[in-house]
Design a protein around this motif. Structure first.
Motif, mmCIF file in Angstrom:
data_model
loop_
_atom_site.group_PDB
_atom_site.id
_atom_site.type_symbol
_atom_site.label_atom_id
_atom_site.label_comp_id
_atom_site.label_asym_id
_atom_site.label_seq_id
_atom_site.Cartn_x
_atom_site.Cartn_y
_atom_site.Cartn_z
ATOM 1 N N ILE A 115 0.801 -1.224 0.000
ATOM 2 C CA ILE A 115 0.000 0.000 0.000
ATOM 3 C C ILE A 115 0.832 1.271 0.000
ATOM 4 N N ASP A 116 2.161 1.160 -0.009
ATOM 5 C CA ASP A 116 2.974 2.359 0.228
ATOM 6 C C ASP A 116 3.305 3.153 -1.024
ATOM 7 N N ARG A 117 2.909 2.668 -2.216
ATOM 8 C CA ARG A 117 3.122 3.398 -3.473
ATOM 9 C C ARG A 117 4.601 3.556 -3.821
ATOM 10 N N ILE B 43 5.467 -1.232 2.939
ATOM 11 C CA ILE B 43 4.318 -1.436 3.823
ATOM 12 C C ILE B 43 3.297 -2.283 3.081
ATOM 13 N N TYR B 44 2.897 -3.385 3.683
ATOM 14 C CA TYR B 44 1.833 -4.242 3.163
ATOM 15 C C TYR B 44 0.679 -4.225 4.152
ATOM 16 N N ALA B 45 -0.535 -4.268 3.640
ATOM 17 C CA ALA B 45 -1.701 -4.329 4.527
ATOM 18 C C ALA B 45 -2.910 -4.790 3.741
ATOM 19 N N ARG B 46 -3.788 -5.542 4.398
ATOM 20 C CA ARG B 46 -5.057 -5.918 3.785
ATOM 21 C C ARG B 46 -5.986 -6.481 4.848
ATOM 22 N N ILE C 262 -0.169 5.924 8.841
ATOM 23 C CA ILE C 262 1.187 6.460 8.729
ATOM 24 C C ILE C 262 2.055 5.697 9.732
ATOM 25 N N TYR C 263 3.374 5.747 9.551
ATOM 26 C CA TYR C 263 4.257 4.852 10.289
ATOM 27 C C TYR C 263 5.492 5.588 10.805
ATOM 28 N N ASP C 264 5.873 5.235 12.027
ATOM 29 C CA ASP C 264 7.120 5.673 12.650
ATOM 30 C C ASP C 264 7.941 4.410 12.876
ATOM 31 N N PHE D 179 9.833 8.362 9.288
ATOM 32 C CA PHE D 179 8.429 8.751 9.462
ATOM 33 C C PHE D 179 7.767 8.730 8.082
ATOM 34 N N LEU D 180 6.938 7.730 7.896
ATOM 35 C CA LEU D 180 6.415 7.410 6.567
ATOM 36 C C LEU D 180 4.914 7.664 6.489
#
Length: 269
Positions: free
Chosen positions: A22-24, A32-35, A135-137, A143-144
């Motif tokens: 999902i992070d483009r 980053i992967y998510a589902r 968003i992710y730290d 910091f993404l």
């Protein structure tokens, strides 16, 4: 993703596909992967260094950046966060990072070198939202996305709807459409040449040439399970020769007439 294989939380990315990312495209070793994964949202993070304490995934479950916790005073609008503790436990919180415990001991696992971590968040614990902006730290050093200045990464919930393979839609086209909209276009090739087989989930339907009384066409009014679709190039306004024509594709829906018969309702350009 209702029919996707479940994610096994073992620190291995073998369960994930490129479509789950999902992070483009973050580059520099991050991904980053998510589902949606049954009763959970599943996540995986990869980094160029070991992922450790104070790593946080911020979850904006109402997708409103003005509500919820503001990371650094301006970002996220997070209703929840997943925080990694020094003892290796991963838990769900609300408020600031690790502030108010919501659910402790989430499923989580690392790769042997700890540069990949997988974890799951129960949907019920966060209100079973339709989608989450995230968003992710990572390690309090990355910091993404883009130091939180870029749009968040979104993961979507299942609708629970599975397509009935016996149903069909109509892909409606005419010679006039072909000449006007799909000159030397890949989309026309797909519709005209490969949408006909029954296992494609739809049928190409020959429609009369609109606005050409000298060529009435050979179409029939045909019954369909779903509204017909006419492919059209975004931004063209019916002019394939326009220099400002878009390159993306969009589908224009039509309304069925009485008795389920298909009638062409597209606005003329």
């Amino acid at each position: 993703m209702a029919n996707a294989a479940p994610i096994t939380v073992d620190g291995n990315l073998n369960d994930w596909t490129a479509g789950d990312r999902i992070d483009r495209g973050l580059g520099t070793g991050y991904a980053i992967y998510a589902r949606s994964d049954g009763a959970d949202f599943a996540f995986a993070i990869t980094a160029p260094a070991a992922i450790g304490a104070n790593t946080t995934a911020w979850l904006n479950t109402d997708r409103n950046a003005t509500t919820g916790y503001q990371v650094f005073g301006f970002a996220g609008g997070a209703e929840y966060n997943v925080n990694f503790a020094a003892d290796g436990t991963v838990s769900l919180y609300s408020g600031a990072a690790g502030q108010t415990l919501v659910a402790s001991g989430l499923q989580a696992a690392w790769s042997a070198d700890r540069t990949t971590v997988e974890f799951k968040v129960p949907k019920a614990a966060i209100g079973n939202p339709q989608a989450i902006d995230t968003i992710y730290d990572v390690n309090d050093t990355a910091f993404l996305p883009g130091n939180y200045s870029n749009p968040a990464f979104t993961v979507f919930n299942d609708t629970g709807i599975v397509a009935d393979p016996s149903h069909r839609i109509a892909i409606v086209w005419s010679d006039l459409d072909r000449q006007r909209l799909f000159q030397q276009d890949r989309l026309f090739a797909a519709v005209h040449g490969r949408a006909v087989p029954g296992d494609a989930g739809g049928r190409a339907v020959r429609h009369p040439d609109r606005g050409r009384p000298d060529q009435p066409g050979d179409a029939r009014q045909i019954r369909h399970d779903r509204l017909p679709v006419v492919p059209q190039r975004r931004g063209e306004q019916g002019r394939p020769d326009r220099a400002d024509a878009g390159t993306g594709d969009q589908a224009v829906r039509h309304r069925p007439g009485r008795g389920g018969r298909v009638h062409d309702q597209r606005r003329r350009q």
